[in-house]
Design a protein around this motif. Sequence first.
Motif, PDB file in Angstrom:
ATOM      1  N   ALA A 173      28.638  39.036  41.243  1.00  0.00           N
ATOM      2  CA  ALA A 173      29.509  40.135  41.687  1.00  0.00           C
ATOM      3  C   ALA A 173      30.855  40.092  40.969  1.00  0.00           C
ATOM      4  CB  ALA A 173      29.707  40.052  43.202  1.00  0.00           C
ATOM      5  N   GLN A 174      31.400  38.878  40.827  1.00  0.00           N
ATOM      6  CA  GLN A 174      32.660  38.762  40.093  1.00  0.00           C
ATOM      7  C   GLN A 174      32.489  39.182  38.641  1.00  0.00           C
ATOM      8  OE1 GLN A 174      34.072  34.771  40.584  1.00  0.00           O
ATOM      9  NE2 GLN A 174      34.594  35.037  42.754  1.00  0.00           N
ATOM     10  N   LEU A 175      31.350  38.792  38.046  1.00  0.00           N
ATOM     11  CA  LEU A 175      31.100  39.176  36.655  1.00  0.00           C
ATOM     12  C   LEU A 175      30.988  40.689  36.517  1.00  0.00           C
ATOM     13  CD1 LEU A 175      30.498  38.261  33.761  1.00  0.00           C
ATOM     14  CD2 LEU A 175      28.091  38.102  34.393  1.00  0.00           C
ATOM     15  N   GLU A 176      30.305  41.328  37.462  1.00  0.00           N
ATOM     16  CA  GLU A 176      30.193  42.787  37.402  1.00  0.00           C
ATOM     17  C   GLU A 176      31.551  43.454  37.558  1.00  0.00           C
ATOM     18  OE1 GLU A 176      27.419  43.814  40.404  1.00  0.00           O
ATOM     19  OE2 GLU A 176      25.641  43.179  39.256  1.00  0.00           O
ATOM     20  N   SER A 177      32.358  42.930  38.496  1.00  0.00           N
ATOM     21  CA  SER A 177      33.696  43.517  38.668  1.00  0.00           C
ATOM     22  C   SER A 177      34.545  43.329  37.419  1.00  0.00           C
ATOM     23  CB  SER A 177      34.383  42.891  39.879  1.00  0.00           C
ATOM     24  OG  SER A 177      34.574  41.499  39.674  1.00  0.00           O
ATOM     25  N   VAL A 178      34.424  42.140  36.806  1.00  0.00           N
ATOM     26  CA  VAL A 178      35.200  41.901  35.579  1.00  0.00           C
ATOM     27  C   VAL A 178      34.714  42.804  34.451  1.00  0.00           C
ATOM     28  CG1 VAL A 178      35.681  40.191  33.799  1.00  0.00           C
ATOM     29  CG2 VAL A 178      35.870  39.564  36.190  1.00  0.00           C
ATOM     30  N   GLU A 179      33.387  42.982  34.350  1.00  0.00           N
ATOM     31  CA  GLU A 179      32.868  43.883  33.320  1.00  0.00           C
ATOM     32  C   GLU A 179      33.350  45.314  33.550  1.00  0.00           C
ATOM     33  OE1 GLU A 179      28.679  43.446  33.423  1.00  0.00           O
ATOM     34  OE2 GLU A 179      28.656  41.612  32.193  1.00  0.00           O
ATOM     35  N   ILE A 331      44.015  43.139  27.309  1.00  0.00           N
ATOM     36  CA  ILE A 331      42.601  43.180  26.930  1.00  0.00           C
ATOM     37  C   ILE A 331      42.116  41.796  26.522  1.00  0.00           C
ATOM     38  CG2 ILE A 331      41.016  44.107  25.193  1.00  0.00           C
ATOM     39  CD1 ILE A 331      42.685  46.679  25.287  1.00  0.00           C
ATOM     40  N   GLY A 332      42.956  41.048  25.796  1.00  0.00           N
ATOM     41  CA  GLY A 332      42.575  39.684  25.428  1.00  0.00           C
ATOM     42  C   GLY A 332      42.382  38.797  26.647  1.00  0.00           C
ATOM     43  N   GLN A 333      43.283  38.931  27.641  1.00  0.00           N
ATOM     44  CA  GLN A 333      43.142  38.143  28.868  1.00  0.00           C
ATOM     45  C   GLN A 333      41.868  38.519  29.610  1.00  0.00           C
ATOM     46  OE1 GLN A 333      45.138  35.708  29.660  1.00  0.00           O
ATOM     47  NE2 GLN A 333      44.203  35.189  31.610  1.00  0.00           N
ATOM     48  N   ALA A 334      41.564  39.824  29.657  1.00  0.00           N
ATOM     49  CA  ALA A 334      40.335  40.257  30.332  1.00  0.00           C
ATOM     50  C   ALA A 334      39.095  39.723  29.621  1.00  0.00           C
ATOM     51  CB  ALA A 334      40.295  41.786  30.400  1.00  0.00           C
ATOM     52  N   ASP A 335      39.111  39.715  28.289  1.00  0.00           N
ATOM     53  CA  ASP A 335      37.972  39.155  27.545  1.00  0.00           C
ATOM     54  C   ASP A 335      37.805  37.669  27.834  1.00  0.00           C
ATOM     55  OD1 ASP A 335      37.486  41.616  26.448  1.00  0.00           O
ATOM     56  OD2 ASP A 335      38.670  41.244  24.634  1.00  0.00           O
ATOM     57  N   LYS A 336      38.928  36.950  27.931  1.00  0.00           N
ATOM     58  CA  LYS A 336      38.853  35.514  28.227  1.00  0.00           C
ATOM     59  C   LYS A 336      38.269  35.274  29.614  1.00  0.00           C
ATOM     60  CE  LYS A 336      41.695  31.340  28.375  1.00  0.00           C
ATOM     61  NZ  LYS A 336      43.073  30.795  28.261  1.00  0.00           N
ATOM     62  N   GLU A 337      38.732  36.057  30.613  1.00  0.00           N
ATOM     63  CA  GLU A 337      38.188  35.904  31.960  1.00  0.00           C
ATOM     64  C   GLU A 337      36.692  36.242  31.987  1.00  0.00           C
ATOM     65  OE1 GLU A 337      40.515  38.327  34.480  1.00  0.00           O
ATOM     66  OE2 GLU A 337      42.318  37.060  34.368  1.00  0.00           O
ATOM     67  N   LYS A 338      36.310  37.249  31.225  1.00  0.00           N
ATOM     68  CA  LYS A 338      34.893  37.616  31.176  1.00  0.00           C
ATOM     69  C   LYS A 338      34.063  36.478  30.607  1.00  0.00           C
ATOM     70  CE  LYS A 338      31.725  40.962  29.108  1.00  0.00           C
ATOM     71  NZ  LYS A 338      31.616  42.140  28.220  1.00  0.00           N
ATOM     72  N   SER A 339      34.544  35.850  29.520  1.00  0.00           N
ATOM     73  CA  SER A 339      33.797  34.736  28.929  1.00  0.00           C
ATOM     74  C   SER A 339      33.708  33.556  29.892  1.00  0.00           C
ATOM     75  CB  SER A 339      34.466  34.306  27.625  1.00  0.00           C
ATOM     76  OG  SER A 339      35.784  33.854  27.866  1.00  0.00           O
ATOM     77  N   ASP A 340      34.809  33.286  30.641  1.00  0.00           N
ATOM     78  CA  ASP A 340      34.765  32.193  31.621  1.00  0.00           C
ATOM     79  C   ASP A 340      33.744  32.476  32.714  1.00  0.00           C
ATOM     80  OD1 ASP A 340      36.720  30.928  30.205  1.00  0.00           O
ATOM     81  OD2 ASP A 340      38.373  31.648  31.460  1.00  0.00           O
ATOM     82  N   GLU A 343      30.269  31.921  31.412  1.00  0.00           N
ATOM     83  CA  GLU A 343      29.937  30.496  31.349  1.00  0.00           C
ATOM     84  C   GLU A 343      29.615  29.947  32.735  1.00  0.00           C
ATOM     85  OE1 GLU A 343      33.130  28.542  29.454  1.00  0.00           O
ATOM     86  OE2 GLU A 343      32.762  29.408  27.467  1.00  0.00           O
ATOM     87  N   ASN A 344      30.428  30.317  33.738  1.00  0.00           N
ATOM     88  CA  ASN A 344      30.150  29.858  35.105  1.00  0.00           C
ATOM     89  C   ASN A 344      28.807  30.382  35.599  1.00  0.00           C
ATOM     90  OD1 ASN A 344      32.600  28.542  35.183  1.00  0.00           O
ATOM     91  ND2 ASN A 344      33.692  30.290  36.054  1.00  0.00           N
ATOM     92  N   PHE A 345      28.530  31.634  35.279  1.00  0.00           N
ATOM     93  CA  PHE A 345      27.259  32.225  35.695  1.00  0.00           C
ATOM     94  C   PHE A 345      26.079  31.487  35.070  1.00  0.00           C
ATOM     95  CE2 PHE A 345      23.910  35.268  34.493  1.00  0.00           C
ATOM     96  CZ  PHE A 345      23.440  35.589  35.752  1.00  0.00           C
ATOM     97  N   LEU A 346      26.178  31.187  33.777  1.00  0.00           N
ATOM     98  CA  LEU A 346      25.085  30.473  33.111  1.00  0.00           C
ATOM     99  C   LEU A 346      24.927  29.065  33.667  1.00  0.00           C
ATOM    100  CD1 LEU A 346      25.694  31.626  29.416  1.00  0.00           C
ATOM    101  CD2 LEU A 346      23.953  32.446  31.003  1.00  0.00           C
ATOM    102  N   TYR A 347      26.071  28.421  33.993  1.00  0.00           N
ATOM    103  CA  TYR A 347      25.995  27.066  34.539  1.00  0.00           C
ATOM    104  C   TYR A 347      25.322  27.072  35.909  1.00  0.00           C
ATOM    105  CZ  TYR A 347      27.514  22.686  36.648  1.00  0.00           C
ATOM    106  OH  TYR A 347      27.546  21.482  37.289  1.00  0.00           O
TER     107      TYR A 347
END
Length: 365
Positions: A173-179, A331-340, A343-347
């Motif tokens: 859900a967090q990933l979807e909101s960030v996307e 936008i750079g900060q949002a991209d960084k949060e998305k990548s984090d 990674e958490n989702f994959l872990y």
Amino acid sequence: AHGVIGPFELDPITRMSLENILSSGASRFPVRHFRDQNDPHPRDLQIHVTQDHVKVVHPGAERGSSEVLAPYSADYPKVIIHPLDTCKFRLELSEEQDKVYHFVALSRTSRDLIALLIRCFHARQYVATAFILSRLFQNPATPGAPLTSVAHYDLDIERLGDRLGKELNRNVAQLESVEKVVRNANLEKRELQAQLGETINSYTEAIEKLHQQLTPAAKGGAAASLQLQIHDARATNSRLQLELQELRPALEEEKQRSAGDDVDGPAAQARARAVEAFRAEITQLRSSISKLAGNAEQYSQRDMTISNELRRLRGDVESLNREKEGLEKCIGQADKEKSDLIENFLYVKGCLDKLQMASLASPAA
């Protein structure tokens, strides 16, 4: 006869607190120290529990701070819980009598956390990994032996799976909101870039037009020609003034000569017409000089207005550039949060897959 205590059943809040402290690796607990059962003046101490040792700290403003440290060994430190009182316990750091403390915790939860935390860290130091694996899996040295079953209280797969599933859903859900936020930010970025491009183009065209208007003036164009016209008019005025001064004596002589003549004669009329013509010419020259001076002031005010407009346009362009840089940082900060989050989702997904494989391989599952 042997007595067995446990397993301990903890309430969810205490269990969560214990897991958080274990993950952090250290914690501090305030306690009260009684030298004996009838000590009227107990001391306020602190117990520091870490992964490597247990430390009892004696804080004091007058004598400084002293501490007693005990690393984990085979037999120490020990925590002995009072059988009747829910807050009392005894902490033995070594065999020496001065390192045996009688404490009273602030609450039962605090006492339980101290005991469980010390025992967990002590078990990590002195329980062999091979022993734990032998309790969970088959020993490769004895093929064909039955797998060791895991009791439900040792590893609750369903509870762990539910918790990891909830955590996975929360991360999704967090990933979807960030996307969604990133998509909106990218859309706003494109719109702002388009608006910024249009604004910059319009400002560039306006600045180029102003430069084109100011270039002739800088090279000696309209303003210089006006200055030359004013200078010529002033020179003409001076010349006419000199001619007027030269004509006045002649006019006086003519007046004296014609004093006895008829004022209505042809000569007098001709002189009057000449005088009127000179006066009209002088008046016309003065009006042209004043007009040229007014035009020069008007052009000067126009130049000042153009300069102010140029400064304002440059300030607007700088503010738009700063706004663009701020949006790029967001936008750079949002991209960084998305990548984090990815990674958490994959872990978490990997942990859930491992747990599902373990539950399928276990006979209890």
